[in-house]
Design an enzyme around this catalytic site. Structure first.
Site, mmCIF file in Angstrom:
data_model
loop_
_atom_site.group_PDB
_atom_site.id
_atom_site.type_symbol
_atom_site.label_atom_id
_atom_site.label_comp_id
_atom_site.label_asym_id
_atom_site.label_seq_id
_atom_site.Cartn_x
_atom_site.Cartn_y
_atom_site.Cartn_z
ATOM 1 N N THR A 158 0.859 -1.189 0.000
ATOM 2 C CA THR A 158 0.000 0.000 0.000
ATOM 3 C C THR A 158 0.896 1.241 0.000
ATOM 4 O O THR A 158 1.369 1.657 -1.036
ATOM 5 C CB THR A 158 -0.979 -0.003 1.194
ATOM 6 O OG1 THR A 158 -0.253 -0.267 2.404
ATOM 7 C CG2 THR A 158 -2.049 -1.063 0.999
ATOM 8 N N LYS A 184 4.128 -7.004 3.726
ATOM 9 C CA LYS A 184 3.851 -5.593 3.451
ATOM 10 C C LYS A 184 3.547 -4.925 4.778
ATOM 11 O O LYS A 184 3.041 -5.543 5.719
ATOM 12 C CB LYS A 184 2.692 -5.421 2.475
ATOM 13 C CG LYS A 184 1.319 -5.886 2.963
ATOM 14 C CD LYS A 184 0.533 -4.949 3.820
ATOM 15 C CE LYS A 184 0.366 -3.590 3.196
ATOM 16 N NZ LYS A 184 -0.423 -2.677 4.126
ATOM 17 N N THR A 195 -0.552 -2.761 10.454
ATOM 18 C CA THR A 195 -1.284 -2.928 9.204
ATOM 19 C C THR A 195 -0.336 -3.657 8.287
ATOM 20 O O THR A 195 0.344 -3.098 7.458
ATOM 21 C CB THR A 195 -1.811 -1.638 8.575
ATOM 22 O OG1 THR A 195 -2.791 -2.001 7.624
ATOM 23 C CG2 THR A 195 -0.834 -0.801 7.877
ATOM 24 N N GLU A 281 6.158 4.735 7.498
ATOM 25 C CA GLU A 281 5.802 5.902 6.687
ATOM 26 C C GLU A 281 6.630 7.118 7.107
ATOM 27 O O GLU A 281 6.606 7.544 8.260
ATOM 28 C CB GLU A 281 4.308 6.183 6.830
ATOM 29 C CG GLU A 281 3.464 5.133 6.124
ATOM 30 C CD GLU A 281 1.979 5.252 6.393
ATOM 31 O OE1 GLU A 281 1.214 4.680 5.612
ATOM 32 O OE2 GLU A 281 1.608 5.913 7.374
ATOM 33 N N ASN A 403 -0.088 10.712 6.113
ATOM 34 C CA ASN A 403 -1.337 10.312 6.748
ATOM 35 C C ASN A 403 -2.383 11.418 6.785
ATOM 36 O O ASN A 403 -3.552 11.154 7.060
ATOM 37 C CB ASN A 403 -1.053 9.783 8.152
ATOM 38 C CG ASN A 403 -0.483 8.381 8.096
ATOM 39 O OD1 ASN A 403 -1.200 7.422 7.860
ATOM 40 N ND2 ASN A 403 0.823 8.266 8.263
ATOM 41 N N THR A 408 -6.932 10.871 0.007
ATOM 42 C CA THR A 408 -7.039 11.775 -1.130
ATOM 43 C C THR A 408 -5.778 11.870 -1.949
ATOM 44 O O THR A 408 -5.732 12.544 -2.952
ATOM 45 C CB THR A 408 -7.431 13.182 -0.637
ATOM 46 O OG1 THR A 408 -6.477 13.604 0.352
ATOM 47 C CG2 THR A 408 -8.811 13.163 -0.024
#
Length: 408
Positions: A158, A184, A195, A281, A403, A408
């Site tokens: 992702t 992942k 996640t 991230e 995040n 979007t």
């Protein structure tokens, strides 16, 4: 792929989930995401003994419920289908219906029993599964000797910035055994679990319950010892498939070579866990926290996780600030019984606290060390003989940027 001597466990350079005998994997773009691969599959030539561990989040996504049903049938799975982009979580009865349809169509395409198929999804929560796109993608799956495992590794991602794979090999009873894995995970990473999705394959023959017990224990030493941001997802899953194609005598807890197999499985899981933590991230650094001298396993793990979960510690490491006070603060609020007068803390080779008191140290040398991509923090509680290691990452400005606009 090249390996060195097989007398002891060796890392297979370039190894992946298809390095063990009898496994194929691939991926394609079915249209869930704009351009990236978004549908991956993993296939064993024979039904494989399978064990799994799953998220503790009470909002468990539909694919997890369906996969657990498959595995509980006879503890065997032959193929796994994974989609990225949409998590099929918090989607109600329709989500469960779509998950069952995803499994049914995939099993039919693979020409296997429906209960020999497992599914997984990752991506946006609360969005209906684009089942028609997935079904169309399933119809394009083609498995042969040219199947590309790297496409599977890409299709399950992702917000990850890179694929995550590992493989080791060793001997069991004179037979070469291989364990491979793919994972992942980048954000919403926190035990238990993250996640994250992780798929581990082995050509070893392993007794069902013993494989399940080993996976649970190893998960507590790997995937449950990582954190990025303190959030636990709805879709976390780790599956291990053992198809027996190495033709070894079935391994059990009583087998002479059981510790060898367990060490191999632990090695693959820890490599994947560390890669997930490093790819957090916005992360620029991997943080490894080793807690020694604890009275119990629970204490060692809890204190390690408290330190790697601290946003203040993570931010300090991002800024190369040797702020040891944030480390001892995390130890103090871990909920574990600690004698502050015993605690020793080191950042790399630089001891900053001993017997609970600060030591004079070279700040510039510490800052230089904290500029590295891998940061080691050592804590000695001097209360026992237990140790635990946790992995996390620093907290950068990019984490907020990623995040703040995830949908979007």
């Amino acid at each position: 792929m090249q390996t060195v001597s097989k007398k002891e466990m060796q890392l297979v350079q370039g190894g992946n989930v298809t390095t063990p005998q009898g496994f194929f994997a691939g991926g394609l773009h079915c249209g869930i995401r704009k351009t990236k691969l978004d549908l991956g599959w993993l296939y064993s030539v024979v039904p494989a003994t399978t064990a799994g561990v799953y998220t503790t989040n009470v909002f468990q996504a539909a694919p997890l419920l369906v996969t657990q049903e498959s595995i509980s049938n006879n503890n065997k799975i032959q193929a796994i289908l994974v989609n990225s982009g949409v998590a099929n979580a918090c989607t109600g009865e329709q989500g469960l219906t779509d998950a069952y349809e995803m499994r049914r169509v995939f099993a039919e395409e693979m020409n296997i029993s429906e209960l020999d198929a497992a599914i997984a999804s990752t991506g946006l929560i609360g969005v209906p599964l684009p089942i028609d796109k997935i079904k169309a993608g399933i119809s394009r799956i083609h498995i042969d000797e040219n199947t590309d495992a790297s496409k599977f590794e890409q299709a399950i991602l992702t917000t990850d910035t890179c694929v995550k794979n590992a493989a080791v090999e060793f001997e069991v009873g004179g037979k070469k055994v291989t364990i491979g894995g793919a994972a992942k995970g980048s954000g919403m990473i926190h035990p238990n679990m993250a996640t994250m999705l992780s798929f581990v394959t082995t050509d070893a023959a392993v007794k069902e319950q013993d494989l399940a017990d080993a996976l649970k224990d190893i998960t507590n030493q790997s995937f449950n010892m990582i954190t990025v941001d303190g959030d636990t997802s709805t879709n976390d899953m780790v599956l291990v498939m053992a198809n027996g194609k190495a033709n070894n005598e079935t391994l059990t807890k009583e087998s002479h070579d059981w510790p060898v197999f367990v060490n191999g499985l632990k090695k693959v899981c820890q490599i994947l866990a560390k890669k997930i933590a490093r790819d957090g991230e916005g992360a620029t650094k991997l943080i490894e926290v080793q807690v020694n001298g604890a009275a119990t396993d629970v204490a060692a793990r809890a204190i390690s996780k408290a330190i790697i979960s601290s946003n203040l510690v993570k931010a300090a490491i991002y800024g190369a600030d040797p702020n040891w006070g944030r480390i001892v603060t995390a130890i103090g609020y871990s909920g574990q019984q600690v004698n502050p007068n015993n605690v020793k803390v080191a950042i790399g080779s630089i001891t900053v606290v001993d017997n609970g008191l600060p030591l004079s140290f070279d700040e510039e040398k510490a800052k230089d060390y904290l500029s590295n991509e891998t940061i080691n923090i050592y804590v000695d509680l001097k209360q026992g003989n237990t140790t635990a290691t946790g992995w996390g990452c620093d907290l950068s400005y990019d984490y907020v940027k990623i995040n703040a606009s995830y949908r979007t």
